[in-house]
Design an enzyme around this catalytic site. Structure first.
Site, PDB file in Angstrom:
ATOM      1  N   LYS A 190       0.841  -1.202   0.000  1.00  0.00           N
ATOM      2  CA  LYS A 190       0.000   0.000   0.000  1.00  0.00           C
ATOM      3  C   LYS A 190       0.874   1.248   0.000  1.00  0.00           C
ATOM      4  CE  LYS A 190      -1.991   2.455   3.274  1.00  0.00           C
ATOM      5  NZ  LYS A 190      -1.854   3.796   2.658  1.00  0.00           N
ATOM      6  N   GLY A 243       7.199   4.500   8.496  1.00  0.00           N
ATOM      7  CA  GLY A 243       6.385   5.691   8.735  1.00  0.00           C
ATOM      8  C   GLY A 243       6.640   6.219  10.119  1.00  0.00           C
ATOM      9  N   SER A 244       5.657   6.914  10.670  1.00  0.00           N
ATOM     10  CA  SER A 244       5.888   7.572  11.954  1.00  0.00           C
ATOM     11  C   SER A 244       5.785   6.584  13.123  1.00  0.00           C
ATOM     12  CB  SER A 244       4.900   8.718  12.124  1.00  0.00           C
ATOM     13  OG  SER A 244       3.594   8.216  12.097  1.00  0.00           O
ATOM     14  N   THR A 245       6.430   6.953  14.216  1.00  0.00           N
ATOM     15  CA  THR A 245       6.447   6.069  15.389  1.00  0.00           C
ATOM     16  C   THR A 245       5.027   5.890  15.949  1.00  0.00           C
ATOM     17  OG1 THR A 245       8.730   6.634  15.880  1.00  0.00           O
ATOM     18  CG2 THR A 245       7.432   5.798  17.716  1.00  0.00           C
ATOM     19  N   GLU A 265      10.027   0.439  10.588  1.00  0.00           N
ATOM     20  CA  GLU A 265      11.104   1.444  10.444  1.00  0.00           C
ATOM     21  C   GLU A 265      10.422   2.786  10.672  1.00  0.00           C
ATOM     22  OE1 GLU A 265      13.097   4.281   9.489  1.00  0.00           O
ATOM     23  OE2 GLU A 265      12.842   3.682   7.396  1.00  0.00           O
ATOM     24  N   CYS A 299      13.764  10.053   7.541  1.00  0.00           N
ATOM     25  CA  CYS A 299      13.674   9.509   8.902  1.00  0.00           C
ATOM     26  C   CYS A 299      15.032   9.530   9.601  1.00  0.00           C
ATOM     27  CB  CYS A 299      13.049   8.125   8.900  1.00  0.00           C
ATOM     28  SG  CYS A 299      13.769   7.064   7.688  1.00  0.00           S
ATOM     29  N   GLU A 403      10.563  14.763  16.566  1.00  0.00           N
ATOM     30  CA  GLU A 403      10.889  14.721  15.141  1.00  0.00           C
ATOM     31  C   GLU A 403      10.027  15.749  14.396  1.00  0.00           C
ATOM     32  OE1 GLU A 403       9.619  11.242  12.821  1.00  0.00           O
ATOM     33  OE2 GLU A 403      11.609  11.217  11.948  1.00  0.00           O
TER      34      GLU A 403
HETATM   35  P1  ADP Z   1       2.864  10.426   8.231  1.00  0.00           P
HETATM   36  O1  ADP Z   1       2.334  10.727   9.601  1.00  0.00           O
HETATM   37  O2  ADP Z   1       4.192  10.948   7.983  1.00  0.00           O
HETATM   38  O3  ADP Z   1       1.913  10.674   7.110  1.00  0.00           O
HETATM   39  P2  ADP Z   1       2.246   7.673   8.691  1.00  0.00           P
HETATM   40  O4  ADP Z   1       3.111   6.853   9.555  1.00  0.00           O
HETATM   41  O5  ADP Z   1       0.915   8.064   9.238  1.00  0.00           O
HETATM   42  O6  ADP Z   1       3.118   8.889   8.232  1.00  0.00           O
HETATM   43  O7  ADP Z   1       2.007   6.958   7.306  1.00  0.00           O
HETATM   44  C1  ADP Z   1       2.876   6.020   6.718  1.00  0.00           C
HETATM   45  C2  ADP Z   1       2.044   4.943   6.053  1.00  0.00           C
HETATM   46  O8  ADP Z   1       1.230   4.327   7.052  1.00  0.00           O
HETATM   47  C3  ADP Z   1       1.075   5.443   4.982  1.00  0.00           C
HETATM   48  O9  ADP Z   1       1.043   4.471   3.928  1.00  0.00           O
HETATM   49  C4  ADP Z   1      -0.245   5.483   5.708  1.00  0.00           C
HETATM   50  O10 ADP Z   1      -1.357   5.317   4.852  1.00  0.00           O
HETATM   51  C5  ADP Z   1      -0.124   4.299   6.649  1.00  0.00           C
HETATM   52  N1  ADP Z   1      -0.986   4.363   7.848  1.00  0.00           N
HETATM   53  C6  ADP Z   1      -1.355   5.470   8.532  1.00  0.00           C
HETATM   54  N2  ADP Z   1      -2.150   5.131   9.575  1.00  0.00           N
HETATM   55  C7  ADP Z   1      -2.295   3.776   9.547  1.00  0.00           C
HETATM   56  C8  ADP Z   1      -2.987   2.823  10.357  1.00  0.00           C
HETATM   57  N3  ADP Z   1      -3.699   3.191  11.401  1.00  0.00           N
HETATM   58  N4  ADP Z   1      -2.892   1.519  10.016  1.00  0.00           N
HETATM   59  C9  ADP Z   1      -2.141   1.123   8.968  1.00  0.00           C
HETATM   60  N5  ADP Z   1      -1.484   1.978   8.168  1.00  0.00           N
HETATM   61  C10 ADP Z   1      -1.545   3.285   8.441  1.00  0.00           C
END
Ligand code: ADP
Length: 503
Positions: A190, A243-245, A265, A299, A403
């Protein structure tokens, strides 16, 4: 809405942008008709809309991957031939490199040259690197007793759900697809909703390379809906996420429902230490690159710089000169642009609110300090931020601890090695770290002491498909890239053999 839309890119390419969900090697609409809009961050104007997966669509993609995993066309395909398919994919990406880089620059905002050289370079070399591993991941033979032995098989984990971020759309996709495919898994990947376009063009190349239907399924979708459905699906055996923590914590909780294998990561607040004996020009060059490249949306960005107190003034002066000479802000297609717009309005607002917070917290702004408004009318609504430098920061400030994910850096002085190691390790994160010194003993001593998954000596942000990448503490779980990256995508089966039944 049709499944393809003809687009002309700002740099003059004409191509058909796929808009569907790529399931079983075909583009299909989403079951609900819901869409995601891709936006050019330099102009804030829409580019195109693509279909966004619902939980039902995620189920269809997972079912396709589940079936493909068991189909002889994939399951019985020798590793050498899997590797050949991957090498073919690398060749096709090389053929279409300029188009893929164009789409990522348009959708993400990064300069085209950066997308072409860095993102695509990394994406292609990663799939090539892992194509070589496809027929080189073996088990062991283990002697036990005179009449018995055991051997191990390294088998794929199964159906893998991969969730990728928007900061390096294609290279993050290939970091995850490369080892997963080399090890014989099947995938539902995705893309991030902020950058949905390039991965669909990649999907077309996956089909052209000859991968059997269902081996790689590519979906766009919102994190909370499609991402969460993928993480919770009971036929998904593993989740790999960048993605984010905060999101990683939610994913880990959801993955616990079916005890899924996970690789995460996540975020960082990586330190960069400049000792008194370092080559100052090199230290300035790399510390600028370490936080200001890719619009600071990295990151591993070295976003906390520690400089020995005796050289702080000189360092600051040189850092500001480098900002003025190097950090030219502009749109993606101008060859002189170093820093493009931030990816979305939300990220732009978030970075600006951190800059305001830093001022309120009492830190000193020595460069930048707000939005950047380009002279051209066309880009007046773009998400441009001035590269910003704060000094006089303290332990408790949020700009020092959190961050920011933008072109914002804090610079602090230190007196001793012991003190700076304490500063560096005083973080919930532990992703990257950089050390500048000419003292070889100090360099390796500090590298060993720092709580981080990666350390750069006299450099910042080096990354190579052959070298493991990942974090400690709240920067992640597991490793990607290199041989270590294969472990995330195989499981070991032990087979015990009894040769003693006639004794
Ligand atoms: P940012 O906050 O920088 O946009 P995220 O960590 O939220 O980064 O997003 C990174 C990825 O995780 C994206 O592909 C996003 O669609 C997906 N994502 C965000 N929230 C969820 C969730 N609750 N479950 C699964 N995937 C998620």
């Amino acid at each position: 809405m049709s499944l393809f839309v003809p687009l002309t890119t700002p740099n003059g390419y004409q191509y058909d942008q796929p808009r569907g969900l790529f399931i079983n090697n075909e583009f299909v609409p989403s079951s609900t008709g819901q869409v995601i809009e891709a936006v050019d961050p330099a102009t804030a104007l829409p580019i195109a809309t693509v279909y966004a997966a619902s939980a039902d669509d995620v189920d269809k993609a997972v079912q396709a991957a589940y079936k493909a995993l068991r189909d002889p066309s994939w399951k019985q395909l020798p590793g050498t031939e899997r590797g050949a398919l991957m090498a073919r994919l690398a060749d096709l990406m090389e053929r279409d490199r300029a188009l893929l880089a164009t789409i990522d620059a348009w959708d993400n905002g990064k300069p085209y040259q950066v997308a072409y050289n860095d993102d695509l370079g990394e994406a292609i070399s990663t799939v090539r690197y892992y194509s070589g591993w496809a027929d080189k991941t073996f088990g062991q033979t283990i002697s036990t007793t005179h009449t018995k032995f055991a051997y191990t098989l390294r088998q794929p984990i199964g159906v893998v759900g991969q969730i990728i971020p928007w900061n390096y759309p294609l290279s993050m996709a290939l970091w995850k697809l490369g080892p997963a495919l080399a090890c014989g898994n099947t995938v539902v990947i995705k893309a991030a909703e902020q950058t949905p376009l390039s991965i669909l063009v990649l999907a077309r190349l996956i089909k052209e390379a000859g991968f059997p239907a269902g081996v790689v399924n590519v979906i766009n979708g919102y994190g909370r809906e499609a991402g969460a459905a993928l993480v919770q699906h009971k036929l998904v055996d593993k989740v790999a996420f960048t993605g984010s923590t905060g999101t990683a914590r939610e994913i880990m909780k959801m993955a616990a429902g079916t005890l899924k294998n996970i690789t995460l990561e996540t975020g960082g607040k990586s330190p960069l230490i400049v000792f008194k004996d370092s080559d100052l020009d090199q230290a300035v060059k790399w510390s600028h690159f370490g936080i200001m490249s890719n619009q600071g949306q990295i990151c591993t960005a070295t976003s906390r710089i520690f400089v020995h107190q005796d050289i702080l003034d000189t360092f600051l002066q040189k850092f500001k000169e480098t900002l003025t000479q190097t950090s030219k802000i502009g749109h993606q297609w101008d060859e002189t642009t170093y820093q493009g717009p931030q990816v979305t309005r939300a990220q732009y607002d978030r970075i600006l609110s951190y800059i305001e917070l830093g001022k309120q917290e009492g830190a000193t702004v020595v460069a930048g300090g707000g939005a950047f408004v380009p002279a051209s009318k066309e880009h007046a609504n773009g998400y441009f931020v001035q590269p910003t430098v704060f000094t006089n920061v303290t332990d408790s400030m949020r700009i020092y601890r959190e961050e920011i994910f933008g072109p914002v850096v804090v610079i602090r002085s230190f007196a001793t090695e012991e003190e700076v190691i304490r500063y560096a390790n005083d973080s919930e994160y532990g992703l990257g770290a950089a050390v500048f010194t000419k003292d070889i003993e100090r360099a390796h001593r500090v590298a060993a002491e720092i709580e981080a998954g990666m350390v750069w000596i006299n450099s910042s942000q080096d990354c190579d498909p052959r070298v493991p990448f990942g974090g400690v503490k709240q920067s992640g779980i597991g490793r990607e890239l290199g041989e270590a990256g294969l472990e995330a995508y195989t499981q070991v089966k032990a087979v015990h053999v009894n040769l003693g039944s006639r004794l």
